[in-house]
Scaffold this motif. Structure first.
Motif, PDB file in Angstrom:
ATOM      1  N   VAL A 152       0.861  -1.186   0.000  1.00  9.98           N
ATOM      2  CA  VAL A 152       0.000   0.000   0.000  1.00  9.98           C
ATOM      3  C   VAL A 152       0.894   1.231   0.000  1.00  9.98           C
ATOM      4  O   VAL A 152       1.885   1.291   0.725  1.00  9.98           O
ATOM      5  CB  VAL A 152      -0.927   0.024   1.233  1.00  9.98           C
ATOM      6  CG1 VAL A 152      -1.714   1.339   1.295  1.00  9.98           C
ATOM      7  CG2 VAL A 152      -1.891  -1.163   1.190  1.00  9.98           C
ATOM      8  N   SER A 154       0.655   5.541   0.177  1.00  7.23           N
ATOM      9  CA  SER A 154      -0.114   6.776   0.273  1.00  7.23           C
ATOM     10  C   SER A 154       0.562   7.843  -0.585  1.00  7.23           C
ATOM     11  O   SER A 154       1.745   7.745  -0.909  1.00  7.23           O
ATOM     12  CB  SER A 154      -0.206   7.238   1.727  1.00  7.23           C
ATOM     13  OG  SER A 154       1.076   7.334   2.323  1.00  7.23           O
ATOM     14  N   LEU A 210     -10.094   0.069   2.768  1.00  9.39           N
ATOM     15  CA  LEU A 210      -8.787  -0.588   2.750  1.00  9.39           C
ATOM     16  C   LEU A 210      -8.920  -2.091   2.970  1.00  9.39           C
ATOM     17  O   LEU A 210      -8.216  -2.887   2.331  1.00  9.39           O
ATOM     18  CB  LEU A 210      -7.878   0.022   3.817  1.00  9.39           C
ATOM     19  CG  LEU A 210      -7.215   1.358   3.455  1.00  9.39           C
ATOM     20  CD1 LEU A 210      -6.656   2.030   4.701  1.00  9.39           C
ATOM     21  CD2 LEU A 210      -6.106   1.143   2.419  1.00  9.39           C
ATOM     22  N   VAL A 218      -1.922  -6.068   4.885  1.00  4.82           N
ATOM     23  CA  VAL A 218      -0.882  -5.220   4.291  1.00  4.82           C
ATOM     24  C   VAL A 218       0.492  -5.721   4.721  1.00  4.82           C
ATOM     25  O   VAL A 218       0.775  -5.840   5.915  1.00  4.82           O
ATOM     26  CB  VAL A 218      -1.065  -3.749   4.732  1.00  4.82           C
ATOM     27  CG1 VAL A 218       0.076  -2.880   4.205  1.00  4.82           C
ATOM     28  CG2 VAL A 218      -2.410  -3.213   4.258  1.00  4.82           C
ATOM     29  N   TYR A 221       3.830  -1.004   3.737  1.00  9.74           N
ATOM     30  CA  TYR A 221       3.158   0.291   3.638  1.00  9.74           C
ATOM     31  C   TYR A 221       4.206   1.362   3.406  1.00  9.74           C
ATOM     32  O   TYR A 221       5.010   1.660   4.287  1.00  9.74           O
ATOM     33  CB  TYR A 221       2.357   0.599   4.904  1.00  9.74           C
ATOM     34  CG  TYR A 221       1.777   2.009   4.896  1.00  9.74           C
ATOM     35  CD1 TYR A 221       1.174   2.532   3.756  1.00  9.74           C
ATOM     36  CD2 TYR A 221       1.847   2.813   6.031  1.00  9.74           C
ATOM     37  CE1 TYR A 221       0.654   3.816   3.737  1.00  9.74           C
ATOM     38  CE2 TYR A 221       1.315   4.102   6.026  1.00  9.74           C
ATOM     39  CZ  TYR A 221       0.727   4.588   4.872  1.00  9.74           C
ATOM     40  OH  TYR A 221       0.219   5.871   4.854  1.00  9.74           O
ATOM     41  N   SER A 230      -2.492   7.145   7.415  1.00  9.96           N
ATOM     42  CA  SER A 230      -1.575   6.124   7.918  1.00  9.96           C
ATOM     43  C   SER A 230      -2.157   5.380   9.120  1.00  9.96           C
ATOM     44  O   SER A 230      -1.919   4.180   9.283  1.00  9.96           O
ATOM     45  CB  SER A 230      -0.236   6.766   8.286  1.00  9.96           C
ATOM     46  OG  SER A 230       0.396   7.276   7.130  1.00  9.96           O
ATOM     47  N   VAL A 233      -4.187   2.561   7.667  1.00 12.41           N
ATOM     48  CA  VAL A 233      -3.402   1.480   7.056  1.00 12.41           C
ATOM     49  C   VAL A 233      -2.754   0.606   8.125  1.00 12.41           C
ATOM     50  O   VAL A 233      -2.741  -0.631   8.020  1.00 12.41           O
ATOM     51  CB  VAL A 233      -2.326   2.049   6.112  1.00 12.41           C
ATOM     52  CG1 VAL A 233      -1.487   0.916   5.519  1.00 12.41           C
ATOM     53  CG2 VAL A 233      -2.958   2.871   5.000  1.00 12.41           C
TER      54      VAL A 233
END
Length: 336
Positions: A152, A154, A210, A218, A221, A230, A233
């Motif tokens: 993942v 951002s 998500l 995940v 990240y 964050s 996540v």
């Protein structure tokens, strides 16, 4: 050398919160003649980057702050217009960390020659520059994605994030991007091959979105933004997840501090690795990264996008737009 007039931008005062035009000062002066071993570089493309906001503060950081009343510096691609060095001749294209000005008179050793036949000049400030290298080393050295894992990222439509997702796909991982508009999300999926993308600004329940995009959790990240994105996540980390910390743009202009959930227990329970890094950590390996990025680019495995603002007078506008999320890919200013 014909007498030239220089224009430059200096830091007039340190911003509190979001910078404004009043924090900067435009200046004019004659361009000095180069001395032995020096070159005169005419700026062609100028890079504006989020990390520059941190250098405008006098807080301790990994790089020295800009000095008040001195010219701001950053990545610049330019053309040699005069040379008193055996290393370069007029017309050579170069890259270096130079001042925000039309012309820079510098020691020849501070710039590096680049080849316009390999890639457009602007690419040396994006895919073959700071942002491409940041994605390469941060993801592969710290994130270490494996085939079948979920990565993942951002700020996925930004100058670093778009390369993180593509490199993750090259490694055989799933790539999930988080961005700020539906258009950016569509670009990530349709043009760059991300497996999923989430608009964090319009999604009512980011955590649920998500979970749907990451049914197996995940594993990596790549964090460019920090903040509530964050937080969401980190709730989905698998055991032994890796988190390369590249940026925290959500808090760069905050005057209230950056508060959020405590993450220590989640990191302990998942035995995850969280590591901050800067590109300077990999200075000795720069050529490795450039060679691999160039290979992927020539093979069509990497695509890149640029948002180019025209004109020296619009440098500050371009810089401020970084914090409004208007850019797709690398934000650049075409000086002339």
């Amino acid at each position: 050398m014909q007498q030239l007039t220089n224009r430059s931008i200096a830091l007039k005062s340190r911003p509190v919160g979001m910078p404004t035009e009043q924090n900067f000062e435009y200046r004019e002066a004659p361009v000095q003649e180069p001395e032995a071993g020096q070159v005169v570089v005419r700026s062609v493309y100028l890079s504006v980057d989020p990390y520059m906001r941190g250098r405008m503060s006098d807080a301790k950081s990994y790089v020295a702050p800009y000095e008040l009343n001195e010219v701001i510096s950053g990545g610049i691609v330019g053309e040699i217009v005069a040379s008193k060095s055996d290393l370069f001749k007029a017309g050579d294209k170069v890259i270096g960390m130079l001042g925000w000005q039309l012309y820079n008179v510098v020691d020849a050793k501070l710039v590096r020659k680049i080849d316009e036949s390999i890639a457009p000049l602007s690419a040396y400030l994006s895919v073959l520059g700071l942002t491409g290298l940041t994605a390469y080393f941060g993801l592969l050295d710290i994130g270490q994605p494996k085939a079948g894992e979920t990565v993942v990222v951002s700020g996925a439509a930004g100058s670093v994030g778009m390369f993180v997702g593509q490199i993750a796909k090259i490694q055989g991982a799933r790539a999930v991007g988080i961005a700020g508009t539906d258009e950016k999300c569509a670009y990530l999926i349709n043009e760059l091959g991300f497996d999923a993308a989430i608009n964090y600004k319009t999604t009512k329940d980011l955590g649920k979105a998500l979970e749907e995009a990451c049914p197996n959790g995940v594993d990596v990240y790549f964090d460019n933004v920090g903040g509530s994105v964050s937080d969401a996540v980190i709730n989905l980390l698998n055991d032994y997840a890796r988190i390369p910390l590249c940026g925290a743009i959500s808090s760069y202009n905050s005057t209230d501090g950056d508060m959020g959930p405590r993450i220590q227990s989640k990191i302990i329970k998942t035995r995850s690795l969280m590591k901050g890094f800067v590109l300077g950590d990999y200075a000795s390996r720069q050529q490795e990264g450039l060679t691999q990025l160039g290979k992927w680019l020539s093979e069509g495995k990497l695509k890149y996008e640029e948002t180019i603002v025209d004109g020296f007078d619009h440098i500050i506008d371009a810089f401020l737009q970084l914090f409004q999320g208007t850019n797709l890919g690398k934000m650049l200013v075409k000086v002339d």
